[in-house]
Write a protein that holds these residues in place. Structure first.
Motif, mmCIF file in Angstrom:
data_model
loop_
_atom_site.group_PDB
_atom_site.id
_atom_site.type_symbol
_atom_site.label_atom_id
_atom_site.label_comp_id
_atom_site.label_asym_id
_atom_site.label_seq_id
_atom_site.Cartn_x
_atom_site.Cartn_y
_atom_site.Cartn_z
ATOM 1 N N THR A 63 0.802 -1.222 0.000
ATOM 2 C CA THR A 63 0.000 0.000 0.000
ATOM 3 C C THR A 63 0.834 1.272 0.000
ATOM 4 N N ASP A 64 2.112 1.172 0.309
ATOM 5 C CA ASP A 64 3.023 2.311 0.234
ATOM 6 C C ASP A 64 4.430 1.785 0.062
ATOM 7 N N LEU A 65 5.347 2.677 -0.294
ATOM 8 C CA LEU A 65 6.700 2.259 -0.639
ATOM 9 C C LEU A 65 7.445 1.681 0.553
ATOM 10 N N ALA A 66 7.312 2.283 1.711
ATOM 11 C CA ALA A 66 8.009 1.775 2.897
ATOM 12 C C ALA A 66 7.564 0.356 3.227
ATOM 13 N N SER A 67 6.265 0.097 3.130
ATOM 14 C CA SER A 67 5.750 -1.243 3.419
ATOM 15 C C SER A 67 6.227 -2.252 2.386
ATOM 16 N N ALA A 68 6.313 -1.830 1.128
ATOM 17 C CA ALA A 68 6.813 -2.721 0.081
ATOM 18 C C ALA A 68 8.268 -3.088 0.341
ATOM 19 N N VAL A 69 9.075 -2.112 0.742
ATOM 20 C CA VAL A 69 10.477 -2.385 1.052
ATOM 21 C C VAL A 69 10.597 -3.319 2.247
ATOM 22 N N ASN A 70 9.852 -3.060 3.299
ATOM 23 C CA ASN A 70 9.914 -3.922 4.483
ATOM 24 C C ASN A 70 9.516 -5.352 4.150
ATOM 25 N N THR A 71 8.518 -5.501 3.304
ATOM 26 C CA THR A 71 8.084 -6.836 2.894
ATOM 27 C C THR A 71 9.156 -7.517 2.061
ATOM 28 N N ALA A 72 9.796 -6.766 1.163
ATOM 29 C CA ALA A 72 10.863 -7.329 0.338
ATOM 30 C C ALA A 72 12.046 -7.777 1.198
ATOM 31 N N VAL A 73 12.364 -7.011 2.228
ATOM 32 C CA VAL A 73 13.457 -7.373 3.134
ATOM 33 C C VAL A 73 13.113 -8.644 3.901
ATOM 34 N N GLU A 74 11.886 -8.742 4.393
ATOM 35 C CA GLU A 74 11.466 -9.944 5.120
ATOM 36 C C GLU A 74 11.465 -11.157 4.190
ATOM 37 N N LEU A 75 11.048 -10.964 2.947
ATOM 38 C CA LEU A 75 11.069 -12.057 1.975
ATOM 39 C C LEU A 75 12.504 -12.508 1.711
ATOM 40 N N GLU A 76 13.428 -11.573 1.586
ATOM 41 C CA GLU A 76 14.830 -11.930 1.380
ATOM 42 C C GLU A 76 15.354 -12.790 2.527
ATOM 43 N N GLU A 77 14.971 -12.458 3.752
ATOM 44 C CA GLU A 77 15.406 -13.247 4.912
ATOM 45 C C GLU A 77 14.794 -14.646 4.879
ATOM 46 N N ALA A 78 13.531 -14.747 4.503
ATOM 47 C CA ALA A 78 12.889 -16.058 4.408
ATOM 48 C C ALA A 78 13.535 -16.894 3.304
ATOM 49 N N CYS A 79 13.888 -16.252 2.197
ATOM 50 C CA CYS A 79 14.574 -16.959 1.112
ATOM 51 C C CYS A 79 15.930 -17.478 1.579
ATOM 52 N N LYS A 80 16.633 -16.670 2.356
ATOM 53 C CA LYS A 80 17.932 -17.098 2.891
ATOM 54 C C LYS A 80 17.773 -18.343 3.747
ATOM 55 N N LEU A 81 16.767 -18.352 4.601
ATOM 56 C CA LEU A 81 16.523 -19.520 5.450
ATOM 57 C C LEU A 81 16.126 -20.730 4.617
ATOM 58 N N ALA A 82 15.319 -20.507 3.585
ATOM 59 C CA ALA A 82 14.900 -21.612 2.714
ATOM 60 C C ALA A 82 16.098 -22.223 1.999
ATOM 61 N N VAL A 83 17.017 -21.373 1.549
ATOM 62 C CA VAL A 83 18.217 -21.876 0.867
ATOM 63 C C VAL A 83 19.126 -22.612 1.849
ATOM 64 N N LEU A 84 19.305 -22.061 3.047
ATOM 65 C CA LEU A 84 20.178 -22.681 4.048
ATOM 66 C C LEU A 84 19.660 -24.036 4.504
ATOM 67 N N THR A 85 18.353 -24.206 4.511
ATOM 68 C CA THR A 85 17.772 -25.452 5.014
ATOM 69 C C THR A 85 17.318 -26.392 3.899
ATOM 70 N N ALA A 86 17.567 -26.035 2.647
ATOM 71 C CA ALA A 86 17.130 -26.861 1.520
ATOM 72 C C ALA A 86 17.749 -28.252 1.613
ATOM 73 N N GLY A 87 16.907 -29.285 1.435
ATOM 74 C CA GLY A 87 17.367 -30.665 1.481
ATOM 75 C C GLY A 87 17.533 -31.211 2.880
ATOM 76 N N ARG A 88 17.171 -30.428 3.889
ATOM 77 C CA ARG A 88 17.360 -30.872 5.275
ATOM 78 C C ARG A 88 16.043 -31.114 6.005
ATOM 79 N N SER A 89 14.934 -31.086 5.304
ATOM 80 C CA SER A 89 13.610 -31.304 5.909
ATOM 81 C C SER A 89 13.371 -30.385 7.099
ATOM 82 N N PRO A 90 13.447 -29.078 6.904
ATOM 83 C CA PRO A 90 13.259 -28.153 8.030
ATOM 84 C C PRO A 90 11.844 -28.239 8.591
#
Length: 216
Positions: free
Chosen positions: A168-195
């Protein structure tokens, strides 16, 4: 120039620098936009988001017609698709950040979300994030798929490409993108390990409480 358009220009320049400072926009990658009424203000093609200038931004209408400024990013169709499918969206952030790209190269967790409910914050702040099929950058087929997806979402991963987030606004879009980047990092780190993921019931409870998109 209207006051709202002038404010949007200032916000885009500041946000571009923020994303570069966060390490989320290497080189000339990524693009951001703001919707002002029936217009879209978007970053120009082939320019670092750290060197944006208020008088050097592209202005388009929602049909994609170039109204003023330099040539827009070739990926403007992704932004237009989000504005069309989500009337409440007023800003879009598209990044080629390392972890988002890496995660977009993996098989998705499910048909409705590339990433499972790996943390409560991913569910609360981002929500289900579908993987959109591969197409060359700027190919309208990818934007068409994003627009046509029959599920609620405010973020998506583009296969072998990166992330795109609307809010709904630029700040919220950035915050969401940052949180998504962190979730992607965790997904990559735990890939193949049945997290261990949150249960479906836990994810839905959070999504309902915080108003985030998650299939019930």
């Amino acid at each position: 120039m209207s006051r709202s358009m002038a404010q949007a220009r200032t916000a885009l320049v500041a946000t571009g620098r923020e994303l570069v400072d966060l390490g989320l926009s290497p080189g000339t990658s990524g693009n951001i936009s703001v919707r002002v009424g029936d217009r879209m203000l978007i970053t120009p093609t082939n320019e670092s988001m750290g060197s944006l200038q208020e008088d050097r931004l592209a202005e388009l209408d929602l049909a994609g017609n170039h109204l003023s400024g330099p040539r827009p990013s070739k990926e403007f169709t992704l932004h237009r698709a989000f504005y069309r499918r989500s009337p409440e969206a007023r800003a879009v952030v598209h990044l080629h950040s390392v972890n988002a790209v890496a995660c977009a190269c993996l098989e998705p967790w499910s048909e409705v979300s590339a990433i499972g409910p790996i943390t409560p914050y991913f569910v609360m702040r981002v929500g289900q994030t579908p993987l959109i099929g591969y197409a060359p950058p700027g190919d309208i087929a990818q934007a068409d798929e994003l627009e046509a997806r029959d599920q609620p979402f405010r973020a998506a991963l583009l296969a072998n490409h990166g992330s795109v987030v609307a809010h709904t606004d630029l700040a919220s879009a950035v915050n969401t993108a940052v949180e998504l980047e962190e979730a992607c990092k965790l997904a990559v780190l735990t890939a193949g390990r049945s997290p261990r993921m949150l249960s479906h019931e836990q994810a839905v409870e959070l999504a309902v409480k915080y108003g985030s998109p998650w299939s019930t």
